[in-house]
Write an enzyme that holds these catalytic residues in place. Structure first.
Site, PDB file in Angstrom:
ATOM      1  N   CYS A 237       0.837  -1.204   0.000  1.00 55.58           N
ATOM      2  CA  CYS A 237       0.000   0.000   0.000  1.00 55.58           C
ATOM      3  C   CYS A 237       0.881   1.267   0.000  1.00 55.58           C
ATOM      4  O   CYS A 237       1.467   1.601  -1.020  1.00 55.58           O
ATOM      5  CB  CYS A 237      -0.977  -0.023   1.164  1.00 55.58           C
ATOM      6  SG  CYS A 237      -2.359   1.122   0.919  1.00 55.58           S
TER       7      CYS A 237
ATOM      8  N   HIS B 246      -3.848  -4.869   0.600  1.00 59.88           N
ATOM      9  CA  HIS B 246      -3.274  -5.389   1.856  1.00 59.88           C
ATOM     10  C   HIS B 246      -3.356  -6.915   1.875  1.00 59.88           C
ATOM     11  O   HIS B 246      -4.404  -7.486   2.188  1.00 59.88           O
ATOM     12  CB  HIS B 246      -4.037  -4.822   3.058  1.00 59.88           C
ATOM     13  CG  HIS B 246      -3.721  -3.395   3.338  1.00 59.88           C
ATOM     14  ND1 HIS B 246      -2.650  -2.999   4.106  1.00 59.88           N
ATOM     15  CD2 HIS B 246      -4.333  -2.254   2.931  1.00 59.88           C
ATOM     16  CE1 HIS B 246      -2.612  -1.669   4.167  1.00 59.88           C
ATOM     17  NE2 HIS B 246      -3.625  -1.200   3.462  1.00 59.88           N
TER      18      HIS B 246
ATOM     19  N   GLU C 267      -2.090  -8.898   3.973  1.00 59.38           N
ATOM     20  CA  GLU C 267      -2.020  -9.432   5.338  1.00 59.38           C
ATOM     21  C   GLU C 267      -3.375  -9.593   6.007  1.00 59.38           C
ATOM     22  O   GLU C 267      -3.485 -10.293   7.027  1.00 59.38           O
ATOM     23  CB  GLU C 267      -1.118  -8.545   6.207  1.00 59.38           C
ATOM     24  CG  GLU C 267      -1.670  -7.174   6.541  1.00 59.38           C
ATOM     25  CD  GLU C 267      -1.404  -6.111   5.477  1.00 59.38           C
ATOM     26  OE1 GLU C 267      -1.507  -4.921   5.800  1.00 59.38           O
ATOM     27  OE2 GLU C 267      -1.104  -6.480   4.319  1.00 59.38           O
TER      28      GLU C 267
END
Length: 511
Positions: free
Chosen positions: A79, A169, A171
């Site tokens: 990001c 993202h 994660e």
């Protein structure tokens, strides 16, 4: 030497999640502020740049020398990290036509080892207001979404090692194959061997503790919780009886907890002294009504008792603590990095006169990792899987003044509740549960007699990390059973209510 990935924190709310996913892949990682100097030791295998609340186009936006890093190691920007990389290499980053937040479908533009095993139109999670409108010269586009032209890229020739960027993202849970992408970076690109396991950690830590402590003596305040128990067990494996544990009964533990926890410590072979200090704590709590006053009374009383007991020991040089990684992570603040160290260790604010050095064997672990280490060490599941329990104990679950009579009332009601959750196979399905004694009496009828007795509130929440929580939707038949059981077996309580508040706006505990 343990292989390591470094995560540079630009202040993203998701930085810890990146670390957790890397650890789940059996690769060790550390989080540091973006502007902390990097030590390029041989163990370091790669660098990940986190997201950020900043825009790369702000005047004081945080920045790093991505080229210098990538000349030494592979780099992955997530990001903000991706946008910063694009900007530093003369790409165009600008405000998006609309704020991109939430789910999107990722379409692969070019096959690459980073995207190995990733499906076409894989769901990803966006959270940004800027977007990369034009890649720098020589950069390769790896993927797009329906709303942004650059969702993933690679800089193959700009530096000695490849640089990758992801606008989404990977994660977070909502990025369906994000863990696959991160694992590809760790294994295919950084060459990590995935050897950071519980058994490996224990072997390395015990060896390091033996070297650090030698024949020294360590004193440790134990709470009966997961962190202090696992930390004590690791230290015990290194120095045996030279670890002196002190477990204080502060009068506001759960029913029978003092005896039960001491028995488990005994089974683990730990050298622990149990100290009954209930009367001391009750005296200090007398007349205290405000939550903060009660917390301070509990904290200062613990220090008094711990200091008193520690003074009876000779030759103590070290203080053991169950500090874990979230307590010590350095994070980037709005005005630059600042070290944030929480003060909820097992022992806090001990007298300076003790002059002890700290030993904290868990300071690099997350909570779920502590539990895995504990299981590997043979610590009983009933201790490892216990719900979080507040440091001030039942003192902050008794609204108003704490008295011995109220503690006993709450202990009895709470035991019925917790035993019931276990009986109905609900205990491990909620994050935390507890009973609160309210400073409210109400009229009831038992047989032919009217009663005027206390009310208790039951609390049960679901959560991942305790930062946010939703009230648990417990079955009605269970709630009916528990209400009936408490009222019929605990004399002094004639009304049971259930708390259906979420966090935020409410907190998990009432005080």
């Amino acid at each position: 030497m343990t292989e390591k990935i470094l995560i540079l924190d630009f202040g993203s709310q998701y930085t810890q999640l990146i670390a957790r996913v890397v650890r789940e892949a059996n690769v060790y990682c550390e989080i540091i502020p973006f502007n902390k100097p990097i030590t390029y030791d041989p163990a370091l295998k790669g660098i990940i740049l986190s997201g950020s609340p900043f825009s790369v186009n702000e005047e004081n936006a945080p920045t790093v020398d991505v080229k210098a890093m990538a000349d030494k190691l592979p780099v992955l920007g997530v990001c903000y990290g991706a946008q910063l990389t694009a900007k530093l290499f003369s790409g165009l980053v600008a405000k998006s036509n609309k704020r991109e937040y939430g789910r999107a479908n990722f379409s692969i533009s070019k096959n690459d080892v980073l995207l190995e095993g990733v499906s076409e139109n894989s769901q990803v999670w966006m959270s940004h207001s800027d977007t990369i409108k034009q890649l720098p010269d020589g950069f390769e586009l790896l993927g797009t979404t329906e709303s942004i032209p650059v969702a993933a890229f690679k800089a193959p020739n700009a530096t000695a090692h490849p640089i990758y960027g992801l606008q989404f993202h990977p994660e977070v849970y909502h990025s369906a194959e994000g863990k696959t992408i991160l694992k590809n970076f760790l294994i295919n690109i950084c060459g990590c061997s995935q050897d950071w396991t519980s058994a490996h950690y224990i072997t390395e830590t015990v060896a390091a503790l033996k070297e650090q402590l030698g024949n020294s003596k360590v004193v440790m305040g134990l709470s009966g919780g997961v962190d202090s128990t696992v930390a004590a067990t690791l230290i015990h494996k290194a120095i045996g009886k030279n670890l002196y544990g002190i477990f204080v009964d502060n009068g506001v533990l759960r029913k029978n907890e003092f005896q039960e926890v001491l028995e488990i410590y005994n089974q683990l072979g730990l050298n622990v002294k149990g100290v009954n200090a209930r009367e001391h704590f009750y005296t200090k709590l007398a007349g205290k009504v405000l939550p903060e006053d009660k917390r301070k009374a509990i904290g200062s009383s613990f220090i008094d008792i711990f200091d008193q007991e520690a003074q009876k020991l000779e030759g103590i040089e070290w203080l053991g603590q169950g500090t874990i990684y979230p307590d010590v992570i350095e994070s980037a603040s709005v005005h630059g990095p600042s070290v944030t160290i929480k003060s909820h260790h097992n022992v806090g604010g001990l007298p300076d006169t003790m002059k002890l050095k700290l030993v904290e064997p868990l300071r690099s672990l997350f909570k779920d990792e502590v539990r895995k280490i504990g299981a590997e060490l043979g610590i009983p599941a009933e201790m490892l899987n216990r719900h979080p329990f507040p440091g001030p104990g039942l003192a902050i679950r008794i609204l108003g003044e704490v008295t011995e009579e109220k503690v006993q009332l709450l202990q009895d009601a709470d035991k019925v509740y917790i035993d019931g959750l276990k009986k109905y196979d609900l205990y491990n399905k909620v994050w935390q549960a507890g009973t609160i004694l309210l400073p409210v009496k109400s009229v009831g009828v038992m047989g032919d007699e009217r009663t005027y007795e206390y009310t208790v509130a039951l609390r049960a929440v679901t959560s991942v990390d305790g930062m946010t929580a939703d009230w648990a939707h417990l079955p009605y038949d269970f709630m009916a059973y528990i209400s009936n059981e408490i009222i019929n077996t605990v004399k002094g309580i004639n009304r049971v209510v259930y708390d259906i508040s979420s966090k935020p706006p409410a907190t998990i505990e009432w005080e």
